[in-house]
Design a protein around this motif. Structure first.
Motif, PDB file in Angstrom:
ATOM      1  N   LEU A 401      -1.620  -6.608  11.785  1.00 28.82           N
ATOM      2  CA  LEU A 401      -2.269  -5.563  11.028  1.00 28.82           C
ATOM      3  C   LEU A 401      -1.605  -4.482  10.302  1.00 28.82           C
ATOM      4  N   THR A 402      -0.306  -4.368  10.512  1.00 24.96           N
ATOM      5  CA  THR A 402       0.477  -3.453   9.459  1.00 24.96           C
ATOM      6  C   THR A 402       0.770  -4.187   8.485  1.00 24.96           C
ATOM      7  N   ASP A 403       1.345  -5.624   8.429  1.00 24.70           N
ATOM      8  CA  ASP A 403       1.684  -6.185   7.366  1.00 24.70           C
ATOM      9  C   ASP A 403       0.672  -6.260   6.285  1.00 24.70           C
ATOM     10  N   ILE A 404      -0.512  -6.828   6.885  1.00 27.64           N
ATOM     11  CA  ILE A 404      -1.738  -7.051   5.944  1.00 27.64           C
ATOM     12  C   ILE A 404      -2.146  -5.805   5.821  1.00 27.64           C
ATOM     13  N   GLY A 405      -2.070  -4.700   6.408  1.00 26.86           N
ATOM     14  CA  GLY A 405      -2.862  -3.428   6.051  1.00 26.86           C
ATOM     15  C   GLY A 405      -1.870  -2.781   4.672  1.00 26.86           C
ATOM     16  N   PHE A 406      -0.594  -3.320   4.676  1.00 24.42           N
ATOM     17  CA  PHE A 406       0.039  -2.874   3.451  1.00 24.42           C
ATOM     18  C   PHE A 406      -0.024  -3.702   2.189  1.00 24.42           C
ATOM     19  N   ASP A 407      -0.110  -4.911   2.589  1.00 23.36           N
ATOM     20  CA  ASP A 407      -0.498  -5.885   1.509  1.00 23.36           C
ATOM     21  C   ASP A 407      -1.899  -5.534   0.874  1.00 23.36           C
ATOM     22  N   ASN A 408      -2.511  -4.917   1.524  1.00 24.94           N
ATOM     23  CA  ASN A 408      -4.186  -4.776   1.038  1.00 24.94           C
ATOM     24  C   ASN A 408      -4.161  -3.362   0.179  1.00 24.94           C
TER      25      ASN A 408
END
Length: 595
Positions: A401-408
């Motif tokens: 969730l934090t990796d993809i949250g940053f990507d988003n």
């Protein structure tokens, strides 16, 4: 200032229709969490987040925290008033034990409130979040005297909490820590050492700050087996239980950070500060892990919050900004150009963000329900199953969730084009704030190693096997439903990829541990992608069978988002599987000196 809408209806949909509120309010002690009360809590929580907390977000980013000559940290304009309002409204006590002044509501409601707060202002949300974590560690491991001294004040919000792990020379490798604890013969210890990166280390919000500090008692074994946990308050409680004399706990400096400027991240110096043991000697990590595991779920939610806030900001811009014409002809014929929303690539970015956000929210709530079951269910087997799931999910939630949250957040910035690089639009704050979530509470590479190296095989692989059985049963149940095929078949493929990767680790990682290290991050994201796909299948299931015409648009939107996720995101599981099964050979082939 970016606008914000808290997704109350989506939360209600998940609690009532997807998972069933009865999973929570039939648990002993949670009977008062009726549908009406839960609706009221969600509605008031959303109102509080948007009206009281969100207006402090930009101010917090621009002003940051300051360290005065008196050694006291001052938070940005509006933070103290917002904190006082938060405490006065009782939000700090929402899920705390009534024995210490709490309201005794389910953990799930507190997790949801943390999402609402973090979406409104991530930096602000860390003050109560860290306090809740410190409260939880002491609730489980501290003796009655410590509990009675500290917990009621923390539940009330008069005192806040922190956790002090990292030192200048050691982060994840806590076995290297040097902070020492000297017994005083009266049950207390003198704590001496320096800790860095301490979120909410000092501030002007509360009258006392309760530090949980990892230290090594003189003569203790080397490494992690010699670490103990201590409660070290900023001010020593007097006989009346109020803050008394200062405890030689000082701020070395405020860290200058990329983001979350509104949270005071401090270097903390302990100079023969008085502390008391929490739990057993040399068992500090066990006690601290209660706080760390709760914090990791909290950080996973941070990834979601920044993705959600950034998405809403980008969506609003895409609806208003006129730029170019649609590939199929003008859609805004009366204007000089069409809005950005007509362009396929802009839609790709927005749908990628939103399909993640809604599934990530579902995964967080699903996990928090497991926490409530693990703590409250009367059946031991049900508690064990929930505990297994939670242990397995925690590194996936935090890492994915934090990796993809940053990507988003970066993707949202891209929607703005050049204006996303300009501070006045507010797009960059979400990127800067989201970045830290991938690092603290255990960097995501460590989360991936924890998942592959420890969690998969815990209890003989009991947790992962139970999850495969759950996924398999769900897929089989809906396999004959034609309306569910667009959601079940991609989920089936993703689940098979996850099983193959898991089996490959089982067969190869023992022979060469580098295989586990090389594939761990891909495995974590493969796992996360499948779990979010599972959440979308469950949401689609409700939408497919619903016949409430008054909410047709709501359910149609869910189905459209589910299809997008299954079409565009789920196929990445095959890529992840293939990268895992290649192994470590090419990754480890280059000699270190050749880098």
């Amino acid at each position: 200032m970016p606008s914000l809408t808290i997704p109350v209806e989506d939360t209600q949909f998940l609690l009532k229709e997807v998972f069933g509120l009865e999973q929570i309010n039939t648990l002993p002690g949670y009977e008062e969490a009726t549908e009406d009360l839960v609706d009221a809590i969600l509605t008031e929580g959303a109102k509080f987040a948007t009206e009281v907390i969100q207006p402090t977000n930009v101010t917090g980013d621009v002003e940051g925290c300051t360290l005065g000559e008196d050694g006291v940290v001052t938070t940005p304009k509006g933070f103290k008033d917002a904190w006082d309002a938060y405490v006065e409204a009782g939000w700090m006590s929402l899920s705390a034990d009534p024995a210490y002044g709490g309201q005794g509501m389910p953990t799930t409601l507190n997790v949801i409130m943390n999402e609402y707060l973090g979406t409104a202002n991530l930096a602000f949300s860390m003050y109560p979040g860290l306090t809740q974590g410190a409260y939880s560690a002491m609730l489980v491991h501290a003796n009655d005297e410590i509990k009675q001294t500290y917990l009621p004040k923390m539940v009330e919000g008069k005192w806040t909490g922190t956790m002090n792990l990292t030192e200048p020379h050691c982060g994840t490798d806590l076995g290297l820590l040097r902070t020492k604890a000297v017994p005083q013969g009266d049950g207390s210890y003198k704590i001496t050492g320096t800790k860095i990166f301490i979120s909410a280390g000092d501030h002007d919000l509360a009258e006392n700050i309760v530090h949980l500090v990892l230290a090594r008692i003189e003569g203790a074994p080397e490494g992690t087996k010699g670490i103990s946990l201590f409660v070290v308050p900023k001010f020593l409680p007097n006989e009346a239980g109020d803050p008394g004399e200062a405890n030689h706990v000082t701020v070395g400096k405020i860290e200058e950070k990329m983001g979350i400027h509104g949270n005071s991240t401090c270097v903390m110096n302990f100079d023969s500060s008085t502390g008391w043991l929490v739990g057993e000697e040399h068992k500090g990590l066990k006690a601290m892990f209660v706080m760390m595991n709760e914090a990791r779920l909290g950080v996973a939610i941070q990834g979601l919050t920044q993705s959600e806030a950034a998405y809403q900001h980008a969506r609003d811009y895409a609806m208003d900004r006129l730029q170019g014409r649609s590939l199929t002809g003008a859609k805004n014929s009366d204007g000089p150009a069409d809005p950005l929303i007509v362009h396929p690539d802009v839609r790709r970015m927005l749908l990628t963000m939103r399909s993640f956000n809604e599934a990530a929210r579902a995964f967080c709530i699903y996990a928090s329900i497991q926490s409530d079951i693990a703590h409250k269910h009367p059946d031991e087997k049900a508690r064990q199953q929930a505990e297994d799931r939670l242990g397995l999910f925690t590194p996936v939630l935090k890492g994915h969730l934090t990796d993809i949250g940053f990507d988003n957040a970066v993707m949202a910035q891209q929607v703005f084009g050049g204006h996303g690089f300009i501070e006045e639009t507010g797009a960059s704050q979400f990127v800067r704030d989201a970045r830290i979530a991938m690092i603290y509470e255990g960097a995501n590479g460590i989360q991936a190693l924890d998942l592959v190296g420890r969690k998969l095989m815990a209890n003989g692989g009991r947790g992962i096997m139970a999850l495969f059985q759950e996924l398999g049963a769900y897929i089989e149940t809906h396999a004959a439903n034609e309306a569910m095929a667009p959601f079940v078949m991609p989920l089936k493929s993703g689940a098979e990829d996850l099983q193959k990767a898991t089996m490959w680790f089982g067969e190869n990682a023992m022979k060469n541990p580098e295989h586990a290290g090389a594939g761990s991050v891909d495995y974590m994201h493969l796992f996360g992608t499948v779990m979010l796909g599972y959440m979308w299948a469950k949401m689609a299931e409700v939408a497919v069978k619903n016949e409430d015409d008054s909410r047709k648009d709501f359910y149609d939107t869910k189905l459209a988002l589910a299809r997008f996720y299954m079409d565009r995101i789920m196929p990445t599981t095959a890529m992840r599987r293939d990268r895992i099964m290649v192994g470590a050979d090419s990754l480890m082939a280059l000699p270190a000196e050749a880098f």
